[in-house]
Scaffold this active site. Structure first.
Site, PDB file in Angstrom:
ATOM      1  N   ARG A  64       7.210 -26.418 -15.495  1.00 28.06           N
ATOM      2  CA  ARG A  64       7.904 -27.153 -16.548  1.00 28.06           C
ATOM      3  C   ARG A  64       6.962 -27.688 -17.636  1.00 28.06           C
ATOM      4  O   ARG A  64       7.273 -27.658 -18.817  1.00 28.06           O
ATOM      5  CB  ARG A  64       8.623 -28.342 -15.879  1.00 28.06           C
ATOM      6  CG  ARG A  64       9.906 -28.698 -16.512  1.00 28.06           C
ATOM      7  CD  ARG A  64      10.441 -30.021 -16.054  1.00 28.06           C
ATOM      8  NE  ARG A  64      10.551 -30.914 -17.203  1.00 28.06           N
ATOM      9  CZ  ARG A  64      11.380 -30.712 -18.191  1.00 28.06           C
ATOM     10  NH1 ARG A  64      12.192 -29.698 -18.203  1.00 28.06           N
ATOM     11  NH2 ARG A  64      11.425 -31.554 -19.211  1.00 28.06           N
ATOM     12  N   ARG A  90      18.184 -29.011 -22.596  1.00 28.13           N
ATOM     13  CA  ARG A  90      17.072 -29.298 -21.685  1.00 28.13           C
ATOM     14  C   ARG A  90      16.394 -30.593 -22.099  1.00 28.13           C
ATOM     15  O   ARG A  90      16.401 -30.946 -23.288  1.00 28.13           O
ATOM     16  CB  ARG A  90      16.044 -28.182 -21.721  1.00 28.13           C
ATOM     17  CG  ARG A  90      16.338 -27.117 -20.745  1.00 28.13           C
ATOM     18  CD  ARG A  90      15.438 -25.934 -20.898  1.00 28.13           C
ATOM     19  NE  ARG A  90      16.198 -24.755 -20.587  1.00 28.13           N
ATOM     20  CZ  ARG A  90      16.447 -24.343 -19.365  1.00 28.13           C
ATOM     21  NH1 ARG A  90      15.940 -24.995 -18.325  1.00 28.13           N
ATOM     22  NH2 ARG A  90      17.185 -23.281 -19.147  1.00 28.13           N
ATOM     23  N   ILE A  91      15.800 -31.241 -21.098  1.00 30.08           N
ATOM     24  CA  ILE A  91      15.118 -32.497 -21.384  1.00 30.08           C
ATOM     25  C   ILE A  91      13.720 -32.170 -21.887  1.00 30.08           C
ATOM     26  O   ILE A  91      12.983 -31.431 -21.225  1.00 30.08           O
ATOM     27  CB  ILE A  91      15.068 -33.355 -20.107  1.00 30.08           C
ATOM     28  CG1 ILE A  91      16.512 -33.755 -19.749  1.00 30.08           C
ATOM     29  CG2 ILE A  91      14.192 -34.586 -20.288  1.00 30.08           C
ATOM     30  CD1 ILE A  91      16.686 -34.104 -18.315  1.00 30.08           C
ATOM     31  N   ASN A 106      18.458 -36.780 -31.265  1.00 28.43           N
ATOM     32  CA  ASN A 106      19.390 -36.022 -30.415  1.00 28.43           C
ATOM     33  C   ASN A 106      20.820 -36.456 -30.721  1.00 28.43           C
ATOM     34  O   ASN A 106      21.065 -37.617 -31.042  1.00 28.43           O
ATOM     35  CB  ASN A 106      19.078 -36.315 -28.938  1.00 28.43           C
ATOM     36  CG  ASN A 106      19.994 -35.554 -27.987  1.00 28.43           C
ATOM     37  OD1 ASN A 106      20.267 -34.371 -28.182  1.00 28.43           O
ATOM     38  ND2 ASN A 106      20.486 -36.233 -26.967  1.00 28.43           N
ATOM     39  N   HIS A 108      24.507 -36.747 -28.898  1.00 30.57           N
ATOM     40  CA  HIS A 108      25.064 -36.770 -27.543  1.00 30.57           C
ATOM     41  C   HIS A 108      26.575 -37.038 -27.612  1.00 30.57           C
ATOM     42  O   HIS A 108      27.015 -37.941 -28.339  1.00 30.57           O
ATOM     43  CB  HIS A 108      24.367 -37.869 -26.720  1.00 30.57           C
ATOM     44  CG  HIS A 108      24.877 -37.923 -25.319  1.00 30.57           C
ATOM     45  ND1 HIS A 108      24.507 -36.988 -24.365  1.00 30.57           N
ATOM     46  CD2 HIS A 108      25.765 -38.757 -24.716  1.00 30.57           C
ATOM     47  CE1 HIS A 108      25.140 -37.268 -23.232  1.00 30.57           C
ATOM     48  NE2 HIS A 108      25.897 -38.338 -23.424  1.00 30.57           N
ATOM     49  N   ASP A 140      13.286 -40.612 -26.254  1.00 36.01           N
ATOM     50  CA  ASP A 140      12.121 -41.185 -25.576  1.00 36.01           C
ATOM     51  C   ASP A 140      11.952 -40.474 -24.234  1.00 36.01           C
ATOM     52  O   ASP A 140      12.559 -39.422 -24.018  1.00 36.01           O
ATOM     53  CB  ASP A 140      12.234 -42.713 -25.448  1.00 36.01           C
ATOM     54  CG  ASP A 140      13.365 -43.141 -24.523  1.00 36.01           C
ATOM     55  OD1 ASP A 140      14.001 -42.259 -23.885  1.00 36.01           O
ATOM     56  OD2 ASP A 140      13.619 -44.348 -24.427  1.00 36.01           O
ATOM     57  N   GLY A 142      13.098 -41.073 -21.339  1.00 37.86           N
ATOM     58  CA  GLY A 142      14.246 -41.076 -20.430  1.00 37.86           C
ATOM     59  C   GLY A 142      15.291 -40.028 -20.815  1.00 37.86           C
ATOM     60  O   GLY A 142      15.109 -39.258 -21.764  1.00 37.86           O
ATOM     61  N   ASP A 144      18.576 -39.555 -22.494  1.00 38.94           N
ATOM     62  CA  ASP A 144      19.543 -40.175 -23.418  1.00 38.94           C
ATOM     63  C   ASP A 144      19.398 -41.703 -23.461  1.00 38.94           C
ATOM     64  O   ASP A 144      20.387 -42.424 -23.604  1.00 38.94           O
ATOM     65  CB  ASP A 144      20.984 -39.781 -23.040  1.00 38.94           C
ATOM     66  CG  ASP A 144      21.196 -38.271 -23.106  1.00 38.94           C
ATOM     67  OD1 ASP A 144      20.579 -37.621 -23.961  1.00 38.94           O
ATOM     68  OD2 ASP A 144      21.990 -37.747 -22.301  1.00 38.94           O
TER      69      ASP A 144
HETATM   70  C1  GAR Z   1      27.382 -30.958 -28.677  1.00 43.39           C
HETATM   71  O1  GAR Z   1      28.639 -31.507 -28.490  1.00 43.39           O
HETATM   72  C2  GAR Z   1      26.298 -31.930 -28.262  1.00 43.39           C
HETATM   73  O2  GAR Z   1      26.669 -33.249 -28.399  1.00 43.39           O
HETATM   74  C3  GAR Z   1      26.126 -31.570 -26.806  1.00 43.39           C
HETATM   75  O3  GAR Z   1      26.245 -30.175 -26.757  1.00 43.39           O
HETATM   76  C4  GAR Z   1      27.162 -29.749 -27.764  1.00 43.39           C
HETATM   77  C5  GAR Z   1      26.559 -28.574 -28.499  1.00 43.39           C
HETATM   78  O4  GAR Z   1      27.470 -27.998 -29.379  1.00 43.39           O
HETATM   79  N1  GAR Z   1      24.869 -32.022 -26.335  1.00 43.39           N
HETATM   80  C6  GAR Z   1      24.691 -32.558 -25.117  1.00 43.39           C
HETATM   81  O5  GAR Z   1      25.580 -32.670 -24.306  1.00 43.39           O
HETATM   82  C7  GAR Z   1      23.272 -33.027 -24.839  1.00 43.39           C
HETATM   83  N2  GAR Z   1      23.249 -33.875 -23.691  1.00 43.39           N
HETATM   84  P1  GAR Z   1      27.008 -27.002 -30.513  1.00 43.39           P
HETATM   85  O6  GAR Z   1      26.090 -25.970 -29.869  1.00 43.39           O
HETATM   86  O7  GAR Z   1      28.288 -26.361 -30.984  1.00 43.39           O
HETATM   87  O8  GAR Z   1      26.332 -27.796 -31.582  1.00 43.39           O
END
Ligand code: GAR
Length: 216
Positions: A64, A90-91, A106, A108, A140, A142, A144
């Protein structure tokens, strides 16, 4: 401001940023798109738009830490000032965070700190909340947990499925993410452990920056 966008999936947020740039609503330039998945439709969209792309696949960089370092190198090669995770599943690790301190944003699909992780809309449905939404935050170490820059709320309806709720949340993401990138690019939003918004750009109703208009 030069930005690099990281994607794993469909790429609707990448499209929203590209559209906002084209329409003069986002003062950024996408200098590269990086994906962890070769088959991500987002990558195909970037190629169609003649944006340089790279794939940094975890299988090709193991363990990783090696993947994290390869990602930091690929992203850094374009000399961008800001990294935008737009559906990057991915983180990112210590090498990325050290290479771009308080410079990774990011989006979320939940109102953090509630429902972090990979299935924000499903967690909201399971918890029975009546309001959910999306959060744009700094990354950061963590999952989210980084400082929140902006949020938008959406109602959760009684007959919502995970998919219908996620679609409604994404409509807000497509508005919120480009507007935050624009605010950063224009210097209205200052990044750091405690991000600030310039007073002239705070909403006059005293609410936190970039909150949603009445429910849509
Ligand atoms: C989005 O809704 C974003 O918030 C989520 O993936 C989707 C990607 O959509 N991200 C996460 O869940 C990150 N933890 P997209 O490829 O159509 O932009």
């Amino acid at each position: 401001m030069d930005i690099v966008v990281l994607v794993s999936g469909r790429g609707s947020n990448l499209r929203a940023i590209v559209e906002a740039i084209d329409e003069g609503r986002c003062a950024a330039r996408i200098v590269g798109v990086v994906s962890d998945r070769r088959s991500a439709p987002a990558l195909q969209f970037a190629e169609e738009r003649h944006i340089p792309t790279r794939v940094v696949h975890p299988r090709e960089h193991s363990p990783r830490e090696a993947w994290d370092a390869a990602l930091a190198e690929a992203v850094g090669a374009w000399g961008a000032e800001l990294v935008v995770l737009a559906g990057f599943m991915r983180i990112v690790g210590p090498a990325m965070i050290a290479a771009f301190p308080w410079r990774i944003v990011n989006v979320h699909p939940a109102l953090l700190p509630s429902f972090p992780g990979s299935d924000g809309p499903a967690q909201a449905i399971a918890a029975g909340v009546r309001i959910s939404g999306c959060t744009v935050h700094l990354v950061d170490a963590g999952v989210d947990t980084g400082p929140i820059l902006a949020q938008a709320a959406v109602p959760v309806r009684g007959d919502d499925t995970v998919e219908s709720l996620h679609r409604r949340i994404q409509r807000q993401e497509h508005r919120l993410l480009p507007s935050v990138v624009d605010a950063i690019a224009r210097g209205w939003m200052r990044l750091g452990a405690s991000p600030t918004v310039a007073p002239a750009h705070e909403p006059s109703d005293g609410s936190t920056g970039f909150v949603s208009p009445p429910f849509v």
